[in-house]
Structure formats: C-alpha cells, structure tokens
Design a protein around this motif. Structure first.
Motif, short mmCIF file in Angstrom:
data_model
loop_
_atom_site.label_atom_id
_atom_site.label_comp_id
_atom_site.label_asym_id
_atom_site.label_seq_id
_atom_site.Cartn_x
_atom_site.Cartn_y
_atom_site.Cartn_z
N GLY A 98 0.80 -1.21 0.00
CA GLY A 98 0.00 0.00 0.00
C GLY A 98 0.84 1.27 0.00
O GLY A 98 2.01 1.26 0.40
N PHE A 99 0.25 2.37 -0.46
CA PHE A 99 0.90 3.68 -0.44
C PHE A 99 0.08 4.58 0.47
O PHE A 99 -1.14 4.71 0.28
CB PHE A 99 0.98 4.26 -1.86
N TYR A 100 0.76 5.18 1.45
CA TYR A 100 0.04 5.86 2.52
C TYR A 100 0.29 7.36 2.55
O TYR A 100 1.41 7.82 2.26
CB TYR A 100 0.43 5.24 3.87
N GLU A 101 -0.74 8.11 2.94
CA GLU A 101 -0.61 9.55 3.13
C GLU A 101 0.47 9.87 4.14
O GLU A 101 1.12 10.91 4.07
CB GLU A 101 -1.93 10.14 3.64
N GLN A 102 0.64 8.99 5.10
CA GLN A 102 1.64 9.20 6.15
C GLN A 102 3.05 8.86 5.69
O GLN A 102 4.00 8.97 6.46
CB GLN A 102 1.27 8.38 7.39
N GLY A 103 3.18 8.47 4.43
CA GLY A 103 4.50 8.29 3.84
C GLY A 103 5.00 6.86 3.83
O GLY A 103 4.31 5.92 4.21
N GLY A 104 6.25 6.71 3.41
CA GLY A 104 6.87 5.40 3.26
C GLY A 104 7.30 4.76 4.56
O GLY A 104 7.73 3.61 4.57
N ASP B 295 6.20 6.17 -1.63
CA ASP B 295 7.21 5.14 -1.42
C ASP B 295 6.55 3.97 -0.71
O ASP B 295 5.75 4.17 0.22
CB ASP B 295 8.35 5.66 -0.53
N LEU B 296 6.88 2.75 -1.11
CA LEU B 296 6.46 1.58 -0.35
C LEU B 296 7.19 1.54 0.99
O LEU B 296 8.32 2.03 1.11
CB LEU B 296 6.76 0.30 -1.13
N VAL B 297 6.56 0.95 1.99
CA VAL B 297 7.23 0.77 3.28
C VAL B 297 8.33 -0.28 3.12
O VAL B 297 8.12 -1.33 2.50
CB VAL B 297 6.23 0.31 4.35
N LYS B 298 9.50 0.02 3.64
CA LYS B 298 10.65 -0.90 3.63
C LYS B 298 11.10 -1.18 5.06
O LYS B 298 10.55 -0.62 6.01
CB LYS B 298 11.80 -0.28 2.83
N ASN B 299 12.11 -2.01 5.20
CA ASN B 299 12.76 -2.16 6.51
C ASN B 299 13.64 -0.94 6.72
O ASN B 299 14.66 -0.78 6.06
CB ASN B 299 13.60 -3.44 6.56
#
Length: 457
Positions: A18-24, A178-182
C-alpha cells in the motif's frame, strides 16, 4: 535517553504494497514528530535535510511548530528531481480514505513547493533547494527523476534547544508514494562530541542552498561547483559534501580503518553493496593524477574475514554470478545498478570462510556493526559514495547529447559512530529479525531458511 533507535517494516501494515498519506514509513514519521513534541517548549530551531520532501502531514506539523515561534529550515532537492512516473492511489492510514486520483511523488511535492513559493503568510519556516548534481561518466543513462542525479541523499535533522540539541538520522525519506521498507531512525540527544560537526554542516549546507523564493527552474551548471570549506572530521561524525574537499575519499579511509579494528564480527547491511575493486579515474581530479583500482571498504571486509572475523552481509539487491544462474532461476532478485562490482565482491566472499549473506528485497537501512560499535550511515556501500572528483567536465552525454556537465562529483552523506550498547543491541535484534523473515533468502551455507541456497559447495 541520549540515544534512541526506532525500526519500521512492511509487516507493521495491513497492506505491505500500500501507499500511505503518512509516507513510506508512518511509524518513523510518528516517532520523529513525537521527538519534537516531547521537548517542543525547549526547542529554538529545527533544521531538516531530507532528500525528498513531499509529506503533507510532516509539512503541516512543521508549519504548526513554526507558527508557535520555532524557526524551521528544510533543505531538499529541486522539484525536477522528484519522480513523476507511476502514479498511485494514496490511502490515509487513520481514516482509510483513499485519494480520488492517482498521485506521483512530483505531484505531492509540487503542492508543498508551490505553497512555500507563493505564500506571504507562512512565518518562521524556510524551504531551501540544494541543486547540486553529481555525475562522473558520459555514459550515464537518464534518470526517472530528472535527467541527472542530485547529490543530497541524506535524511537527517539538527534540532537546536534552548539548552542542548537533538540530532536525527533516518534511512527513510518519509516520502509519500514510497512503499514501506525495513527502515530505521537514530536520535542522539545532548551527547558530547557530536553537535559541533552536525551544526557546522547545516550552516554550510544552508549557506550553499537557494531559498525557494529565489530559486529558478532553469538550472545553471555552475551550481555544481562550490568554494571549499575547512571541515574538521571527527571520530564520531563523518560527513561528505561537494563543499568539503576530498571528503568522500576521507570517508573511505575512515570507514576502512574502523573495519580493520574488528576483533570478532562485522555485520554490513545496506540497500546496495558494491564498493569493491573499483576504478578511480584521476583525470577528473586536480590534485590526484594517477588512476587506480581501489580495494574499497568491502575489500577490507573480505580481508578481515580471511583473518577469522565472522562476516554477515545483508542487502536489498543481488546479482547471481553467471555460473549460478540456474540455481536462482525460481527467484527474482532486485538487481543492483553496479552489477559488475557486486559480482566481483560476491565471488570473493563465497570463497571466504566465516561469511554469510542474506538478501531481502525490503532492506533500506544502511549500517555496519563492528564488534560493539554501530556505524549508522545515510549512504549505500557503492563506489559512488567514496569518490570525490573536483574537476568533472563532460561536454556531451552519450544518451543525452543535449546535456553537458561541469562540476564536483560528491554525494552528500553522513555517518554517526555509536558505542551505546543498548543501541548496538537494538540493531543486532533488527538484523536477527530480518534474517528470520520468510522473504529473506540465505545465499550462502551459514544460517538455514526456507529459501537457503548453498553457493559454497
């Protein structure tokens, strides 16, 4: 606490794609805001150098802080450097509401840049543009986010209090789309021997940047050359920038020296690993006049493994050797741009005892653990980060014949050396957690996982 560390990962969210308003990295955004909020009444000034600055939630919070009298300075790259490809629908994590149209990083940044450029009512918050481009080869291909790469890769903050300071470094841009990463984030508060160098860096960076109200999109290539500034390197803080002469070369020496102090173990974690046996082309340097092949920090890591030091490597990208392609035919790796240097490094690593290598496509943190010391980095371990060239002249690019370049090749980067054992343990646990992930692939014969591949037999 003088040192705090935070970690984020895709498993924290309902939709890892998912892509979030709160960022990656929504968690790190929350922790960053909480760090400011906890001492808001004691803060005088907030300085932020963020490669990408398109997070409206962060921007709205900083405007609110500035309205209360705190001076806020944000330094980022020109709007032209924000990716305007592959628009996506953005979801608000809190409300679940989705954007009515697909958005790119460029769309989101343009809203913030436009507001800061036009507004006459926003007080105490300044948006600065650091427009330095860095390139060293006429064969470079056009980037998806601007024709040539911008050097401000750092994600950090320097928060000045009425008494004391807070320094922040993050692997995440906190960028929307940005996608969430580690990811990870470090906060250092009121510790001696850090502030002086970070404070000086921000003064120099702002001094070499352009206020948004004075910035024009027609980029003059002369902005790629800077007057050199004297800078004293520290055992705890190392910074590279085009205005610090030979700083990238000094980074290589500094980090190599730290690696050579290892007594028991070295853990290297980064998105990309390729700083091994790379060429330094002296024709672009006014003082150094001899071409050479540099061993690189990863060469030193292999040297230490040969001396009995246990070495663990983790990266997001991986390029199998040609002879091993069949073993990997079922796995689609993200491949590094610098395939040749990576394969040289990996071919030597698998010949060496005491080594293990793990690949996880979500790794974005960048750090090295040497025994009981953490080196927390803003940069990847590729040749680009360790090369300083003060006289690059490229009349025409092979793939972009209408462009030319003249200036300094040097990425803006930083690392902090931290010996706090609570922090070191937190990063050890983070490494162990990544190694256990179902999507982590062990490509050597240390450590078992469902996707282990033995390349040492």
């Amino acid at each position: 606490m003088p040192f705090q560390s935070f970690f984020d990962e895709p498993d924290h969210y309902k939709d890892r794609f998912g892509f979030y308003e709160q960022g990656g990295s929504p968690l790190l955004l929350q922790k960053f805001i909480a760090t400011i909020e906890e001492q808001r009444n004691d803060i005088k000034e907030i300085n932020i150098s963020w490669y990408l600055y398109n997070n409206q939630h962060l921007h709205d919070y900083l405007k609110e802080v500035a309205a209360g009298g705190i001076v806020v300075n944000v330094i980022t790259i020109p709007l032209e450097g924000y990716d305007h490809s592959k628009p996506k629908v953005i979801e608000n994590l809190v409300t679940g509401k989705r954007s009515s149209k697909s958005l790119t990083k460029y769309n989101l940044a343009r809203n913030i840049f436009g507001e800061m450029y036009r507004s006459t009512s926003i007080k105490n918050i300044n948006l600065y543009i650091f427009p330095h481009l860095y390139v060293r080869s006429a064969r470079v291909k056009k980037f998806s986010r601007g024709a040539l790469p911008y050097s401000l890769h750092i994600k950090s903050a320097y928060i000045k209090k009425k008494s004391g300071y807070i320094a922040v470094m993050s692997s995440s841009n906190l960028a929307v789309r940005d996608l969430v990463k580690n990811e990870s984030m470090i906060c250092v508060e009121d510790e001696p021997n850090y502030e002086e160098h970070i404070k000086a860096f921000y003064k120099n960076l702002i001094g070499n940047s352009i206020h948004i109200k004075n910035y024009r999109a027609s980029l003059d290539t002369t902005c790629n050359t800077y007057e050199k500034i004297d800078f004293n390197f520290s055992n705890l803080v190392c910074i590279t920038a085009p205005f610090y002469e030979n700083s990238a070369h000094l980074l290589d020496k500094t980090l190599s020296a730290l690696i050579l102090t290892a007594k028991e173990r070295i853990i290297v974690c980064a998105q990309h690993l390729a700083a091994f046996n790379y060429e330094f082309n002296a024709k672009h340097h006014t003082i150094i006049n001899k071409n050479e092949i540099r061993k690189g920090i990863l060469g030193e890591v292999i040297s230490m493994a040969n001396k009995g030091i246990k070495v663990t490597c983790l990266s997001q990208t991986f390029a199998p050797l040609v002879k091993d392609e069949k073993k990997f035919k079922e796995i689609k790796f993200r491949r590094p741009a610098n395939t040749n240097n990576f394969q040289q490094f990996f071919s030597q690593l698998i010949k060496t005892e005491n080594t293990e290598y793990f690949v996880n496509e979500n790794i974005h943190s960048k750090f090295i653990l040497i025994d009981d010391t953490l080196i927390y980095c803003s940069y990847n371990f590729t040749p680009t980060q360790f090369i300083y060239l003060d006289n690059v002249t490229i009349p025409k690019f092979k793939n972009m014949p209408h462009l030319s370049y003249n200036g300094i090749h040097c990425e803006v980067g930083m690392h902090l050396v931290i010996k706090d054992q609570h922090t070191v343990k937190a990063f050890e646990n983070n490494v162990a957690d990544i190694k256990r992930k179902k999507e982590t692939i062990a490509v050597t014969n240390f450590g078992a996982s469902p996707q282990s591949i033995n390349l040492k037999t």
